[in-house]
Write an enzyme that holds these catalytic residues in place. Structure first.
Site, PDB file in Angstrom:
ATOM      1  N   ASP A  12       5.845   3.908  14.246  1.00 51.22           N
ATOM      2  CA  ASP A  12       6.318   3.460  12.934  1.00 51.22           C
ATOM      3  C   ASP A  12       5.396   4.070  11.877  1.00 51.22           C
ATOM      4  OD1 ASP A  12       7.786   1.930  11.008  1.00 51.22           O
ATOM      5  OD2 ASP A  12       6.193   0.429  10.979  1.00 51.22           O
ATOM      6  N   SER A  13       5.780   3.892  10.635  1.00 51.76           N
ATOM      7  CA  SER A  13       4.944   4.376   9.538  1.00 51.76           C
ATOM      8  C   SER A  13       3.692   3.507   9.371  1.00 51.76           C
ATOM      9  CB  SER A  13       5.733   4.345   8.232  1.00 51.76           C
ATOM     10  OG  SER A  13       6.176   3.021   7.988  1.00 51.76           O
ATOM     11  N   CYS A  75      11.159   2.308  13.673  1.00 52.70           N
ATOM     12  CA  CYS A  75      11.232   2.467  12.222  1.00 52.70           C
ATOM     13  C   CYS A  75      12.683   2.757  11.865  1.00 52.70           C
ATOM     14  CB  CYS A  75      10.340   3.628  11.782  1.00 52.70           C
ATOM     15  SG  CYS A  75      10.475   3.974  10.021  1.00 52.70           S
ATOM     16  N   GLU A 155       3.171  -5.048   4.620  1.00 52.16           N
ATOM     17  CA  GLU A 155       2.115  -4.113   5.043  1.00 52.16           C
ATOM     18  C   GLU A 155       0.742  -4.590   4.535  1.00 52.16           C
ATOM     19  OE1 GLU A 155       2.820  -1.356   6.991  1.00 52.16           O
ATOM     20  OE2 GLU A 155       0.795  -0.538   7.000  1.00 52.16           O
ATOM     21  N   CYS A 187      14.629  -3.185   8.418  1.00 52.03           N
ATOM     22  CA  CYS A 187      13.327  -2.508   8.307  1.00 52.03           C
ATOM     23  C   CYS A 187      12.405  -3.266   9.238  1.00 52.03           C
ATOM     24  CB  CYS A 187      12.800  -2.583   6.879  1.00 52.03           C
ATOM     25  SG  CYS A 187      11.087  -2.024   6.740  1.00 52.03           S
ATOM     26  N   HIS A 189       9.464  -3.996   9.127  1.00 50.38           N
ATOM     27  CA  HIS A 189       8.518  -4.913   8.491  1.00 50.38           C
ATOM     28  C   HIS A 189       9.129  -6.295   8.232  1.00 50.38           C
ATOM     29  CE1 HIS A 189       6.287  -1.231   7.851  1.00 50.38           C
ATOM     30  NE2 HIS A 189       5.285  -1.910   7.340  1.00 50.38           N
TER      31      HIS A 189
HETATM   32  N1  DGL Z   1       9.000   0.162   8.805  1.00 51.06           N
HETATM   33  C1  DGL Z   1       9.809   1.199   8.345  1.00 51.06           C
HETATM   34  C2  DGL Z   1      11.295   0.932   8.503  1.00 51.06           C
HETATM   35  O1  DGL Z   1      11.683   0.230   9.392  1.00 51.06           O
HETATM   36  C3  DGL Z   1       9.484   1.832   7.039  1.00 51.06           C
HETATM   37  C4  DGL Z   1       8.543   1.187   6.089  1.00 51.06           C
HETATM   38  C5  DGL Z   1       8.016   2.255   5.148  1.00 51.06           C
HETATM   39  O2  DGL Z   1       7.183   3.037   5.615  1.00 51.06           O
HETATM   40  O3  DGL Z   1       8.485   2.337   4.022  1.00 51.06           O
HETATM   41  O4  DGL Z   1      12.103   1.453   7.768  1.00 51.06           O
END
Ligand code: DGL
Length: 267
Positions: A12-13, A75, A155, A187, A189
């Protein structure tokens, strides 16, 4: 040929994908995992599709070189813009994406075929969920909203604060006015905001997280291909392209297991 005792690569990011890893650890606890957080390039949600393809290609090539037996793109943004491209690179090694599984679980959940999706701005802009859901059922109506502020809040470890509730309420008001009965947390997150989101949407709207569906599909793949691990060793490796101490501190908050060590990688 993949080795059954090799690891499953998850990336993931940032820390959002640790929620997906929590789910995988529950469903497939005897597997080994290597997690990559591309924190140096966080956030993905405001970048271009081309940038995301470049970042994720590097991670996938790295995981393939390390001999991953399967890869989970934890992600949604990467799943939205790069999956076919990454699958071309990975060949026989399967890549599981969030959007594809999220679309399936949304359709299994909805009764009125009116589905909301909250995601990063890029996932919303690409209409990744809308396209995927409608390719499975063209009668469905999909309403998307992107919010990078909500991602950043998670985050930064502020998912439990009052401002999270106020922001979620504000961002979700549009999709809620469309009489949806299902909201996809599009997402990685956002499952960390589950309680907040549930409070905003109320009991009439079901909130779904694609991670469990990804876990199911991965389990099925490993079983069908005789790739389920049969060793007692359970590797848990954590790598970040960013600051290791920062990732270590966040992992304590986000992960269901304790992390012993985090290493830095340049990709
Ligand atoms: N967690 C990521 C997603 O599911 C992206 C969050 C990000 O880096 O903006 O899209």
């Amino acid at each position: 040929m993949a080795d059954k005792n090799s690891f499953i690569g998850v990336f993931d990011s940032g820390v959002g994908g640790l929620g997906v890893l929590n789910t995988l650890l529950k469903i497939l606890p005897d597997e080994s995992y290597l997690y990559v957080a591309d924190s140096a390039h966080f956030p993905y949600g405001t970048k271009s599709a081309e940038q995301i393809r470049n970042y994720s290609e590097k991670i996938v090539r790295f995981l393939l070189k390390k001999n991953a037996k399967a890869i989970v793109v934890a992600c949604n943004t990467v799943s939205s813009v790069a999956l076919p491209y990454l699958r071309e690179i990975s060949g026989d090694i399967p890549i599981f994406g969030m959007v594809q599984s999220g679309a399936k679980i949304a359709l299994k959940t909805t009764n009125n075929l009116r589905i909301g999706v909250v995601s990063t701005p890029l996932t919303a802009k690409m209409h990744a969920y809308k396209n995927e859901i409608m390719s499975l059922n063209e009668s469905a109506e999909v309403f998307e909203v992107g919010s990078q502020e909500l991602v950043n809040l998670v985050e930064d470890g502020n998912a439990h604060k009052k401002k999270a509730y106020l922001l979620a309420k504000n961002k979700l008001s549009g999709v809620l006015s469309k009489k949806i009965d299902t909201l996809v947390l599009g997402c990685t997150h956002f499952p960390f905001l589950y309680k907040v989101v549930k409070k905003v949407v109320g009991s009439e709207v079901k909130v779904v997280d694609p991670a469990a569906e990804v876990g199911k599909e991965l389990t099925q793949f490993l079983m069908e291909n005789n790739l389920t691990s049969d060793t007692k060793e359970r590797g848990r490796i954590f790598l970040t392209t960013g600051d290791t101490k920062n990732f270590f501190d966040k992992a304590k908050l986000f992960l269901s297991i304790s992390v012993k060590d985090v290493e830095h990688i340049d990709l």
